[in-house]
Scaffold this motif. Structure first.
Motif, PDB file in Angstrom:
ATOM      1  N   ARG A  43       0.832  -1.210   0.000  1.00 18.23           N
ATOM      2  CA  ARG A  43       0.000   0.000   0.000  1.00 18.23           C
ATOM      3  C   ARG A  43       0.859   1.250   0.000  1.00 18.23           C
ATOM      4  O   ARG A  43       1.974   1.258   0.501  1.00 18.23           O
ATOM      5  N   GLY A  44       0.290   2.320  -0.520  1.00 17.62           N
ATOM      6  CA  GLY A  44       0.981   3.605  -0.522  1.00 17.62           C
ATOM      7  C   GLY A  44       0.963   4.241   0.862  1.00 17.62           C
ATOM      8  O   GLY A  44       0.336   3.735   1.796  1.00 17.62           O
ATOM      9  N   PHE A  45       1.657   5.344   0.992  1.00 20.28           N
ATOM     10  CA  PHE A  45       1.749   6.050   2.263  1.00 20.28           C
ATOM     11  C   PHE A  45       1.113   7.423   2.129  1.00 20.28           C
ATOM     12  O   PHE A  45       1.477   8.191   1.252  1.00 20.28           O
ATOM     13  N   ASP A  46       0.169   7.719   3.012  1.00 22.30           N
ATOM     14  CA  ASP A  46      -0.449   9.027   3.064  1.00 22.30           C
ATOM     15  C   ASP A  46       0.557  10.017   3.635  1.00 22.30           C
ATOM     16  O   ASP A  46       1.443   9.637   4.400  1.00 22.30           O
ATOM     17  N   LEU A  47       0.425  11.283   3.282  1.00 20.96           N
ATOM     18  CA  LEU A  47       1.343  12.308   3.790  1.00 20.96           C
ATOM     19  C   LEU A  47       1.347  12.401   5.307  1.00 20.96           C
ATOM     20  O   LEU A  47       2.367  12.709   5.916  1.00 20.96           O
ATOM     21  N   ILE A  48       0.203  12.136   5.938  1.00 21.68           N
ATOM     22  CA  ILE A  48       0.120  12.289   7.385  1.00 21.68           C
ATOM     23  C   ILE A  48       0.222  10.961   8.136  1.00 21.68           C
ATOM     24  O   ILE A  48       0.038  10.922   9.352  1.00 21.68           O
ATOM     25  N   ALA A  49       0.532   9.876   7.422  1.00 22.52           N
ATOM     26  CA  ALA A  49       0.754   8.596   8.098  1.00 22.52           C
ATOM     27  C   ALA A  49       1.955   8.742   9.028  1.00 22.52           C
ATOM     28  O   ALA A  49       2.963   9.354   8.672  1.00 22.52           O
ATOM     29  N   LEU A  50       1.840   8.182  10.229  1.00 27.36           N
ATOM     30  CA  LEU A  50       2.922   8.287  11.212  1.00 27.36           C
ATOM     31  C   LEU A  50       3.806   7.054  11.164  1.00 27.36           C
ATOM     32  O   LEU A  50       3.315   5.924  11.134  1.00 27.36           O
ATOM     33  N   VAL A  51       5.113   7.288  11.175  1.00 23.89           N
ATOM     34  CA  VAL A  51       6.097   6.221  11.060  1.00 23.89           C
ATOM     35  C   VAL A  51       6.930   6.169  12.334  1.00 23.89           C
ATOM     36  O   VAL A  51       7.402   7.193  12.820  1.00 23.89           O
ATOM     37  N   ARG A  82      13.401   6.832  15.389  1.00 20.89           N
ATOM     38  CA  ARG A  82      13.640   6.153  16.671  1.00 20.89           C
ATOM     39  C   ARG A  82      13.197   7.017  17.844  1.00 20.89           C
ATOM     40  O   ARG A  82      12.807   6.518  18.873  1.00 20.89           O
ATOM     41  N   GLY A  83      13.263   8.323  17.689  1.00 29.54           N
ATOM     42  CA  GLY A  83      12.911   9.227  18.774  1.00 29.54           C
ATOM     43  C   GLY A  83      11.412   9.394  18.968  1.00 29.54           C
ATOM     44  O   GLY A  83      10.983   9.941  19.968  1.00 29.54           O
ATOM     45  N   GLY A  84      10.618   8.957  18.055  1.00 30.26           N
ATOM     46  CA  GLY A  84       9.167   9.115  18.129  1.00 30.26           C
ATOM     47  C   GLY A  84       8.574   9.092  16.741  1.00 30.26           C
ATOM     48  O   GLY A  84       9.287   9.014  15.742  1.00 30.26           O
ATOM     49  N   ALA A  85       7.265   9.174  16.688  1.00 31.07           N
ATOM     50  CA  ALA A  85       6.563   9.097  15.411  1.00 31.07           C
ATOM     51  C   ALA A  85       6.745  10.375  14.604  1.00 31.07           C
ATOM     52  O   ALA A  85       6.694  11.475  15.139  1.00 31.07           O
ATOM     53  N   LEU A  86       7.000  10.199  13.319  1.00 30.59           N
ATOM     54  CA  LEU A  86       7.080  11.318  12.369  1.00 30.59           C
ATOM     55  C   LEU A  86       6.164  11.010  11.198  1.00 30.59           C
ATOM     56  O   LEU A  86       6.020   9.854  10.794  1.00 30.59           O
ATOM     57  N   SER A 129       1.249   4.034  11.241  1.00 30.84           N
ATOM     58  CA  SER A 129      -0.111   4.293  11.692  1.00 30.84           C
ATOM     59  C   SER A 129      -0.769   5.152  10.624  1.00 30.84           C
ATOM     60  O   SER A 129      -0.436   6.320  10.471  1.00 30.84           O
ATOM     61  N   ARG A 130      -1.679   4.547   9.898  1.00 30.53           N
ATOM     62  CA  ARG A 130      -2.321   5.245   8.789  1.00 30.53           C
ATOM     63  C   ARG A 130      -3.533   6.030   9.293  1.00 30.53           C
ATOM     64  O   ARG A 130      -4.214   5.599  10.222  1.00 30.53           O
ATOM     65  N   PRO A 131      -3.806   7.174   8.684  1.00 32.85           N
ATOM     66  CA  PRO A 131      -4.975   7.964   9.101  1.00 32.85           C
ATOM     67  C   PRO A 131      -6.276   7.242   8.761  1.00 32.85           C
ATOM     68  O   PRO A 131      -6.323   6.420   7.850  1.00 32.85           O
ATOM     69  N   VAL A 132      -7.318   7.556   9.507  1.00 32.95           N
ATOM     70  CA  VAL A 132      -8.635   6.974   9.253  1.00 32.95           C
ATOM     71  C   VAL A 132      -9.197   7.583   7.978  1.00 32.95           C
ATOM     72  O   VAL A 132      -9.194   8.815   7.823  1.00 32.95           O
ATOM     73  N   PRO A 133      -9.673   6.758   7.050  1.00 29.40           N
ATOM     74  CA  PRO A 133     -10.259   7.308   5.820  1.00 29.40           C
ATOM     75  C   PRO A 133     -11.476   8.171   6.153  1.00 29.40           C
ATOM     76  O   PRO A 133     -12.250   7.852   7.061  1.00 29.40           O
ATOM     77  N   PRO A 134     -11.671   9.258   5.424  1.00 32.59           N
ATOM     78  CA  PRO A 134     -12.805  10.147   5.700  1.00 32.59           C
ATOM     79  C   PRO A 134     -14.156   9.434   5.674  1.00 32.59           C
ATOM     80  O   PRO A 134     -15.072   9.810   6.400  1.00 32.59           O
TER      81      PRO A 134
END
Length: 134
Positions: free
Chosen positions: A39-47, A74-78, A110-115
């Motif tokens: 799957r692709g990655f949304d701009l606001i997906a957290l890694v 490693r320091g947190g989600a971006l 962590s992918r955003p919830v679809p609208p």
């Protein structure tokens, strides 16, 4: 021996200098791929990096750009957009590199919830009015 064509020399000097280091084309970082595996990655997906950190951490078989991504996460989600901006890499390149890291199990996303799955605004307003009535 200086190059015979002065335009070629000027062109090279614009792309290479001592401070910038060697130039690596984006397609070389992704091995010619333009889309991530899976799957692709949304701009606001957290890694978040999902690898051990510290002196006992194993050396991972990743490229330099992927190593930078893991170090930042490693320091947190971006978000994907933050990673691309921090590393000054094109978004498409970052998405392909993240796809490789996800497939290898080195990151969690962590992918955003679809609208379409979000509650309707009308329902939320009714809940707020109901809470105010209490």
């Amino acid at each position: 021996m200086p190059p015979r064509n002065p335009l070629a020399a000027a062109h090279r000097s614009r792309w290479y200098d001592d401070e910038a280091g060697p130039l690596v084309r984006p397609y070389a970082m992704t091995r010619g791929r333009t889309r991530p595996a899976g799957r692709g990655f949304d701009l606001i997906a957290l890694v978040v990096a999902d690898v051990p950190d510290g002196p006992d951490a194993p050396d991972l078989p990743v490229g330099p750009e992927q190593g930078l991504i893991l170090g930042r996460c490693r320091g947190g989600a971006l978000s994907v957009a933050e990673i691309a901006a921090d590393l000054d890499l094109p978004l498409g390149v970052v998405r392909v590199l993240l796809g490789d890291l996800l497939a290898a199990g080195y990151i969690r996303v962590s992918r955003p919830v679809p609208p379409a799955l979000l509650p309707d605004e009308r329902i939320l307003q009714e809940v707020v009015h109901g809470l105010r009535a209490l």
